[in-house]
Write a protein that holds these residues in place. Structure first.
Motif, PDB file in Angstrom:
ATOM      1  N   ILE A 273     -14.910  -1.337  -8.719  1.00 42.33           N
ATOM      2  CA  ILE A 273     -14.159   0.131  -8.445  1.00 42.33           C
ATOM      3  C   ILE A 273     -13.209  -0.235  -7.865  1.00 42.33           C
ATOM      4  N   ILE A 274     -12.243  -0.959  -7.368  1.00 38.51           N
ATOM      5  CA  ILE A 274     -12.080  -1.771  -5.687  1.00 38.51           C
ATOM      6  C   ILE A 274     -10.616  -2.094  -6.969  1.00 38.51           C
ATOM      7  N   MET A 275     -10.849  -3.047  -7.610  1.00 36.95           N
ATOM      8  CA  MET A 275      -9.379  -3.174  -8.807  1.00 36.95           C
ATOM      9  C   MET A 275      -9.223  -1.679  -9.788  1.00 36.95           C
ATOM     10  N   ALA A 276      -9.730  -0.870 -10.099  1.00 38.19           N
ATOM     11  CA  ALA A 276      -9.739   0.300 -10.339  1.00 38.19           C
ATOM     12  C   ALA A 276      -8.334   1.586  -9.635  1.00 38.19           C
ATOM     13  N   VAL A 277      -8.775   0.812  -8.109  1.00 36.38           N
ATOM     14  CA  VAL A 277      -8.038   2.014  -7.099  1.00 36.38           C
ATOM     15  C   VAL A 277      -6.937   0.864  -6.521  1.00 36.38           C
ATOM     16  N   VAL A 278      -7.055  -0.516  -6.044  1.00 33.26           N
ATOM     17  CA  VAL A 278      -6.051  -0.641  -5.719  1.00 33.26           C
ATOM     18  C   VAL A 278      -5.748  -2.409  -6.712  1.00 33.26           C
ATOM     19  N   PRO A 279      -4.223  -1.912  -7.513  1.00 36.48           N
ATOM     20  CA  PRO A 279      -3.606  -3.028  -8.600  1.00 36.48           C
ATOM     21  C   PRO A 279      -4.185  -4.590  -8.268  1.00 36.48           C
ATOM     22  N   TRP A 280      -5.130  -5.168  -8.726  1.00 42.41           N
ATOM     23  CA  TRP A 280      -6.006  -6.456  -8.770  1.00 42.41           C
ATOM     24  C   TRP A 280      -4.407  -7.264  -7.716  1.00 42.41           C
ATOM     25  N   ASN A 281      -3.189  -6.786  -8.661  1.00 44.75           N
ATOM     26  CA  ASN A 281      -2.763  -8.600  -8.317  1.00 44.75           C
ATOM     27  C   ASN A 281      -1.849  -8.092  -6.809  1.00 44.75           C
ATOM     28  N   THR A 282      -2.265  -7.212  -6.201  1.00 46.07           N
ATOM     29  CA  THR A 282      -1.332  -6.994  -4.191  1.00 46.07           C
ATOM     30  C   THR A 282      -2.789  -7.011  -4.254  1.00 46.07           C
ATOM     31  N   ILE A 283      -3.926  -7.879  -4.251  1.00 52.61           N
ATOM     32  CA  ILE A 283      -4.876  -7.960  -3.540  1.00 52.61           C
ATOM     33  C   ILE A 283      -4.361  -9.078  -3.067  1.00 52.61           C
ATOM     34  N   ASP A 284      -3.951  -9.875  -1.880  1.00 55.45           N
ATOM     35  CA  ASP A 284      -3.780 -11.335  -1.678  1.00 55.45           C
ATOM     36  C   ASP A 284      -4.216 -11.972  -0.421  1.00 55.45           C
ATOM     37  N   GLY A 285      -6.100 -10.910  -0.311  1.00 54.04           N
ATOM     38  CA  GLY A 285      -5.815 -12.033   0.718  1.00 54.04           C
ATOM     39  C   GLY A 285      -6.016 -11.353   2.324  1.00 54.04           C
ATOM     40  N   GLU A 286      -4.574 -10.453   2.469  1.00 49.23           N
ATOM     41  CA  GLU A 286      -4.100 -10.701   3.916  1.00 49.23           C
ATOM     42  C   GLU A 286      -5.483  -9.863   4.536  1.00 49.23           C
ATOM     43  N   SER A 287      -6.095  -8.548   4.145  1.00 47.06           N
ATOM     44  CA  SER A 287      -6.775  -8.223   4.230  1.00 47.06           C
ATOM     45  C   SER A 287      -7.802  -8.462   3.424  1.00 47.06           C
ATOM     46  N   SER A 288      -8.718  -7.568   3.746  1.00 48.56           N
ATOM     47  CA  SER A 288     -10.829  -7.589   3.063  1.00 48.56           C
ATOM     48  C   SER A 288     -10.552  -6.603   2.182  1.00 48.56           C
ATOM     49  N   PRO A 289      -9.760  -6.568   0.635  1.00 49.56           N
ATOM     50  CA  PRO A 289     -10.082  -5.624  -0.624  1.00 49.56           C
ATOM     51  C   PRO A 289     -10.390  -3.881   0.262  1.00 49.56           C
ATOM     52  N   PHE A 290     -12.560  -4.399   0.715  1.00 50.72           N
ATOM     53  CA  PHE A 290     -12.169  -3.291   1.387  1.00 50.72           C
ATOM     54  C   PHE A 290     -11.800  -2.232   2.053  1.00 50.72           C
ATOM     55  N   VAL A 291     -10.735  -2.893   3.250  1.00 43.70           N
ATOM     56  CA  VAL A 291     -10.196  -2.609   3.974  1.00 43.70           C
ATOM     57  C   VAL A 291      -8.686  -1.296   3.089  1.00 43.70           C
ATOM     58  N   GLN A 292      -8.303  -2.646   1.691  1.00 41.45           N
ATOM     59  CA  GLN A 292      -7.237  -2.237   1.301  1.00 41.45           C
ATOM     60  C   GLN A 292      -7.844  -0.797   0.326  1.00 41.45           C
ATOM     61  N   ILE A 293      -8.598  -0.654   0.098  1.00 38.09           N
ATOM     62  CA  ILE A 293      -9.134   0.893  -0.905  1.00 38.09           C
ATOM     63  C   ILE A 293      -8.654   1.608   0.218  1.00 38.09           C
ATOM     64  N   PHE A 294      -9.947   1.885   1.703  1.00 36.42           N
ATOM     65  CA  PHE A 294      -9.379   2.873   2.560  1.00 36.42           C
ATOM     66  C   PHE A 294      -7.904   3.226   2.825  1.00 36.42           C
ATOM     67  N   ASP A 295      -7.598   1.730   3.418  1.00 41.45           N
ATOM     68  CA  ASP A 295      -5.435   1.924   3.012  1.00 41.45           C
ATOM     69  C   ASP A 295      -4.962   2.686   2.412  1.00 41.45           C
ATOM     70  N   SER A 296      -5.288   2.371   1.276  1.00 45.13           N
ATOM     71  CA  SER A 296      -4.189   2.832   0.033  1.00 45.13           C
ATOM     72  C   SER A 296      -4.341   4.715  -0.391  1.00 45.13           C
ATOM     73  N   VAL A 297      -5.444   5.114  -0.164  1.00 42.71           N
ATOM     74  CA  VAL A 297      -5.509   6.641   0.494  1.00 42.71           C
ATOM     75  C   VAL A 297      -5.504   6.947   1.833  1.00 42.71           C
ATOM     76  N   GLY A 298      -5.013   6.437   2.741  1.00 47.19           N
ATOM     77  CA  GLY A 298      -4.060   6.818   4.424  1.00 47.19           C
ATOM     78  C   GLY A 298      -5.439   6.694   5.585  1.00 47.19           C
ATOM     79  N   VAL A 299      -6.673   6.394   4.735  1.00 44.82           N
ATOM     80  CA  VAL A 299      -7.769   6.163   5.839  1.00 44.82           C
ATOM     81  C   VAL A 299      -8.208   4.288   6.306  1.00 44.82           C
ATOM     82  N   HIS A 300      -7.057   4.954   7.773  1.00 46.64           N
ATOM     83  CA  HIS A 300      -7.205   3.653   8.685  1.00 46.64           C
ATOM     84  C   HIS A 300      -7.795   3.073   9.180  1.00 46.64           C
TER      85      HIS A 300
END
Length: 482
Positions: A273-300
């Motif tokens: 699900i994470i890679m369906a919402v967040v493009p996998w090649n933008t998951i860089d390890g700077e933050s958790s993929p679990f944070v990125q999926i919520f950040d991507s829709v504005g839930v900070h």
């Protein structure tokens, strides 16, 4: 059995208490497979294999499932504290039990060391003025005290720690599904869709089975297997609990069989699900993929929530590690493979000496981390990394020896006296395809070790593993074990 023997609250003659209930075992098993490796470490595995990491988790998950099935086959018939160390001694050799037990104990000392050394980072997220060593000392004392109260208290702590992690993953899965179904736009500009597995970057298998980058690093699906396997460390804790479980013949099989759907939901489902919402090649390890999926829709607020979840995950690892290590030392002492004082229990059925000894050694290891962080993480963690493979290998080989002993008529309890296929047919919880499964798993583990040699960060673990095994073998020789 009288109620006196089923509680940690009434003093009775010293014996391990069978106080862990079904809900404890289920959550202990589940919690063991969900940790900071999933919340943060999954970034590394995604960068290596892209969406095909889902295949890697499925393959690795099947291997772990068979390893735990092998351990559970023995645990159901002969539930004992110390699990695989006891089984290696009883069904293989005293030397195998010595190496297995001390390898597992030292592995969890190092894992606990790392978890306690980073706990301060999560605390400083909210309270930056608190020194990291203060947080380490505080949580070490709290979890150690909880383990001294009795096995039912350990089970209760681990139950709630696991609940927090499970709720976090389920919330992310449900949130991601809502984003996918409703087509919520994200900051990446890529429309959320499962088709992103195949259309983003170079598709589902962007780096192939194995390829080399311009800077000489190996990548691809096979290389991701190394990272994936170590994220499953701790799942074998089911076997350690067998000696203190109310009804191991029903509880252990249920907890073991549920491993597959846990892996499907909490690893493959969540990361899919994470890679369906967040493009996998933008998951860089700077933050958790679990944070990125919520950040991507504005839930900070997700970063703060995940920080709390990771804090409980770290406490969970140390809680489980201290429990497992104290029971392992107890078992080693009973086998004659450790000082006899470690085999003594208090009135609540707790191997106090094992708990306190493990806690003190862990505290010293944490001091090493703070004084020499580069040495600790580069060398000590390399040993912890390979120790997992050594442990799984011993479990599979021991299971084969277990079946030989059972077939020879020297099985435990109800199996004693029965021979050949008649004895094997009486096994309550058989390892599937037991004639070939251990060999397939051993070949897979050998492949993982070979793949480790292709990685700069894991190659040192292979060297360390050879040295570590030589140390254990030499020690067993010194003690005249055979």
């Amino acid at each position: 059995m009288s109620s006196k023997h089923e509680t940690d609250d009434v003093p009775v003659p010293a014996t391990l208490r069978k106080s862990l209930k079904n809900r404890h075992i289920q959550l202990i098993a589940l919690g063991g497979a969900i940790g900071t490796g999933l919340f943060y470490g999954s970034s590394e595995s995604i960068s290596l294999a892209g969406p095909s990491i889902l295949v890697a988790y499925l393959i690795g998950g099947l291997a772990i499932f068979m390893i735990v099935r092998a351990l559970s086959e023995m645990s159901v018939e002969d539930p004992k504290a110390g699990a695989f160390s006891y089984y290696a001694t009883r069904y293989w050799s005293k030397r195998a039990g010595f190496i297995s037990g001390w390898n597992y104990w030292f592995n969890y000392i190092l894992v606990s060391m790392v978890e306690l050394s980073v706990v301060g980072k999560f605390v400083q997220y909210w309270f930056p003025g608190i020194p990291m060593w203060v947080s380490a000392v505080f949580f070490l004392m709290v979890i150690t005290a909880a383990n001294l109260l009795g096995v039912s208290k350990f089970g209760e702590f681990e139950f709630w720690f696991a609940i927090i992690k499970i709720v976090a993953v389920i919330a992310m899965v449900l949130g991601g599904l809502v984003v996918l179904v409703m087509g919520v736009s994200t900051v990446s500009g890529v429309t959320p869709s499962f088709m992103n597995w195949f259309t983003v970057g170079d598709g589902f298998l962007p780096n192939g089975l194995m390829s080399r980058t311009e800077d000489g690093q190996w990548t691809g699906l096979l290389m991701a297997l190394v990272v994936v396997m170590f994220s499953f460390g701790g799942t074998e804790l089911i076997g350690i609990t067998a000696g203190e479980t109310e009804n191991p013949r029903t509880t252990i099989p249920k907890a073991t069989n549920d491993i597959i759907w846990r892996i499907l939901v909490f690893y493959i489902g969540a990361l899919g699900i994470i890679m369906a919402v967040v493009p996998w090649n933008t998951i860089d390890g700077e933050s958790s993929p679990f944070v990125q999926i919520f950040d991507s829709v504005g839930v900070h607020a997700a970063a703060g929530i995940l920080n709390f979840v990771c804090l409980t995950a770290v406490m969970s690892v140390y809680n489980s590690g201290l429990y497992a290590n104290s029971r392992m030392l107890y078992s080693l002492a009973k086998q004659g493979n450790a000082p006899s004082y470690l085999g003594k229990l208090n009135a609540h059925g707790v191997p106090v000496a094992g708990v306190l000894t493990s806690a003190v050694i862990t505290a010293l290891a944490v001091v090493v981390v703070f004084l020499w962080p580069a040495f600790a993480f580069n060398y000590l963690m390399s040993i912890a990394t390979i120790a997992g493979v050594i442990n799984w290998t011993i479990i599979m080989i021991t299971e084969m020896h277990f079946r030989k002993v059972v077939a020879a008529g020297d099985g435990p309890d109800d199996l004693a006296g029965l021979k050949g296929d008649e004895a094997l047919a009486k096994l309550q919880f058989k390892l599937p395809f037991a004639r070939v499964t251990p060999w397939i798993v051993l070949a897979f583990l050998a492949l993982v070790v070979v793949l480790m040699c292709f990685s700069d960060s894991y190659r040192i673990a292979v060297y360390a593993g050879v040295i570590w095994l030589a140390i254990l073998f030499t020690a067993s020789q010194f003690l005249n074990h055979k």
